[in-house]
Design an enzyme around this catalytic site. Sequence first.
Site, mmCIF file in Angstrom:
data_model
loop_
_atom_site.group_PDB
_atom_site.id
_atom_site.type_symbol
_atom_site.label_atom_id
_atom_site.label_comp_id
_atom_site.label_asym_id
_atom_site.label_seq_id
_atom_site.Cartn_x
_atom_site.Cartn_y
_atom_site.Cartn_z
ATOM 1 N N ASN A 17 0.871 -1.174 0.000
ATOM 2 C CA ASN A 17 0.000 0.000 0.000
ATOM 3 C C ASN A 17 0.909 1.226 0.000
ATOM 4 O O ASN A 17 1.484 1.567 1.029
ATOM 5 C CB ASN A 17 -0.894 -0.032 1.246
ATOM 6 C CG ASN A 17 -1.699 1.248 1.412
ATOM 7 O OD1 ASN A 17 -1.781 2.058 0.489
ATOM 8 N ND2 ASN A 17 -2.289 1.431 2.581
ATOM 9 N N LYS A 19 0.139 4.253 -0.347
ATOM 10 C CA LYS A 19 -0.497 5.467 0.189
ATOM 11 C C LYS A 19 -0.243 6.652 -0.769
ATOM 12 O O LYS A 19 -0.189 6.446 -1.977
ATOM 13 C CB LYS A 19 -0.003 5.734 1.612
ATOM 14 C CG LYS A 19 -0.112 4.474 2.484
ATOM 15 C CD LYS A 19 0.028 4.701 3.938
ATOM 16 C CE LYS A 19 -0.098 3.358 4.652
ATOM 17 N NZ LYS A 19 -0.151 3.459 6.086
ATOM 18 N N HIS A 103 -9.538 1.045 4.727
ATOM 19 C CA HIS A 103 -8.259 1.271 5.411
ATOM 20 C C HIS A 103 -8.492 2.270 6.550
ATOM 21 O O HIS A 103 -9.291 3.194 6.418
ATOM 22 C CB HIS A 103 -7.226 1.805 4.416
ATOM 23 C CG HIS A 103 -5.858 1.860 5.017
ATOM 24 N ND1 HIS A 103 -5.455 2.889 5.836
ATOM 25 C CD2 HIS A 103 -4.821 0.993 4.956
ATOM 26 C CE1 HIS A 103 -4.215 2.649 6.253
ATOM 27 N NE2 HIS A 103 -3.812 1.505 5.726
ATOM 28 N N GLU A 105 -6.963 4.736 7.556
ATOM 29 C CA GLU A 105 -6.792 6.158 7.211
ATOM 30 C C GLU A 105 -8.043 6.697 6.514
ATOM 31 O O GLU A 105 -8.386 7.866 6.668
ATOM 32 C CB GLU A 105 -5.529 6.343 6.344
ATOM 33 C CG GLU A 105 -4.274 6.218 7.196
ATOM 34 C CD GLU A 105 -3.058 5.652 6.488
ATOM 35 O OE1 GLU A 105 -2.988 5.714 5.251
ATOM 36 O OE2 GLU A 105 -2.162 5.142 7.199
ATOM 37 N N GLU A 174 -5.673 -5.058 10.482
ATOM 38 C CA GLU A 174 -4.651 -4.032 10.683
ATOM 39 C C GLU A 174 -4.955 -3.254 11.962
ATOM 40 O O GLU A 174 -5.730 -2.285 11.931
ATOM 41 C CB GLU A 174 -4.650 -3.050 9.513
ATOM 42 C CG GLU A 174 -4.249 -3.657 8.198
ATOM 43 C CD GLU A 174 -3.660 -2.599 7.272
ATOM 44 O OE1 GLU A 174 -2.520 -2.759 6.868
ATOM 45 O OE2 GLU A 174 -4.343 -1.600 6.995
ATOM 46 N N GLY A 180 2.229 2.127 10.682
ATOM 47 C CA GLY A 180 3.222 3.196 10.567
ATOM 48 C C GLY A 180 3.905 3.542 11.883
ATOM 49 O O GLY A 180 4.618 4.539 11.976
ATOM 50 N N SER A 219 3.135 -2.260 10.332
ATOM 51 C CA SER A 219 4.583 -2.287 10.560
ATOM 52 C C SER A 219 5.236 -3.622 10.200
ATOM 53 O O SER A 219 6.177 -4.061 10.861
ATOM 54 C CB SER A 219 4.905 -1.904 12.013
ATOM 55 O OG SER A 219 4.506 -0.574 12.264
ATOM 56 N N GLY A 240 2.722 -1.110 4.279
ATOM 57 C CA GLY A 240 2.860 0.289 3.888
ATOM 58 C C GLY A 240 4.324 0.636 3.665
ATOM 59 O O GLY A 240 4.900 0.358 2.610
ATOM 60 N N GLY A 241 4.945 1.196 4.694
ATOM 61 C CA GLY A 241 6.316 1.724 4.587
ATOM 62 C C GLY A 241 7.315 0.795 3.916
ATOM 63 O O GLY A 241 8.068 1.210 3.042
HETATM 64 P P1 PGA Z 1 2.723 0.154 7.588
HETATM 65 O O1 PGA Z 1 1.290 0.441 6.917
HETATM 66 O O2 PGA Z 1 3.220 -1.141 7.039
HETATM 67 O O3 PGA Z 1 3.559 1.338 7.188
HETATM 68 O O4 PGA Z 1 2.498 0.078 9.061
HETATM 69 C C1 PGA Z 1 0.359 -0.598 6.743
HETATM 70 C C2 PGA Z 1 -0.904 -0.061 6.109
HETATM 71 O O5 PGA Z 1 -1.268 1.088 6.361
HETATM 72 O O6 PGA Z 1 -1.573 -0.778 5.345
#
Ligand code: PGA
Length: 261
Positions: A17, A19, A103, A105, A174, A180, A219, A240-241
């Site tokens: 992802n 973002k 998600h 967010e 999640e 994050g 994470s 994500g990251g």
């Molecule tokens: P992250 O993000 O791996 O940076 O924690 C996961 C996500 O938001 O799907």
Amino acid sequence: MKKEAGKKKRTRYIVGNWKMNQGLEEIDDFFEALESAGPLAEGVKAWIAPQSLHLERCLAKTRDLGLSIGAQNCFGEGEGAYTGEISPKALQELGAHFCLVGHSERRTLFGEDDALLKAKAKGALSFGLVVIFCLGETLEEREAGKTFSVLEEQIALGLEGLDSDPDQLILAYEPVWAIGSGLSATSEEIGKAHAFIRETVSKKLGAWALECPILYGGSVKPANAKDIFSVESVDGALVGGASLGPSDFRSLVSICAGEGR
Ligand code: PGA
């Protein structure tokens, strides 16, 4: 059309992802680096969700890479007077394979509620997109002992009554506090949450949902992926990251493939 619930080999996934990250140059560099390092490990579906405006670029870049590309968000209707929205029909026409829905967010920063998320999931499914439906509790909810009731409510209000095929609906657990933050849930916490999600979706959606893959997200990185993928009920990760760099992305696919469950 629904498939009979029965035994089949479980598919594993690494879904990046991105973002609102990665410019055009970074996208080109990412896929060039991925391509030049050779094929990704087999046996894992490697998917990436870039910004919607970059879908076409990513689709063009991955034609020979065996990666699938999808969206981070879409609306519930295919067309109409919905200024600024992302149409699932347009996503399908473009060649997008999947769409994230719910998600955290989107839920928290953009106020998307369960009813809207259900409409989005239905819309995406009706245009043949695989839906990755995200669920998870906040830190406050966790500390108040509400993890399972929150998951149950998100499933009941966001998914109940949805009719799909287990290949078209993927759940992603999640925990919001793990996204994050560098903090990931423990294997035990993930195992318990996944078991609860599996049981609840089968009750609320029907026996077919027992076969929906369940990913973990929050994470995930190469350093903790082995532990996470060793949890029996984890079918892969939403990342994500760590999905922004080609070498971490490649490592995650390899680690996921290596667990040979
Ligand atoms: P992250 O993000 O791996 O940076 O924690 C996961 C996500 O938001 O799907």
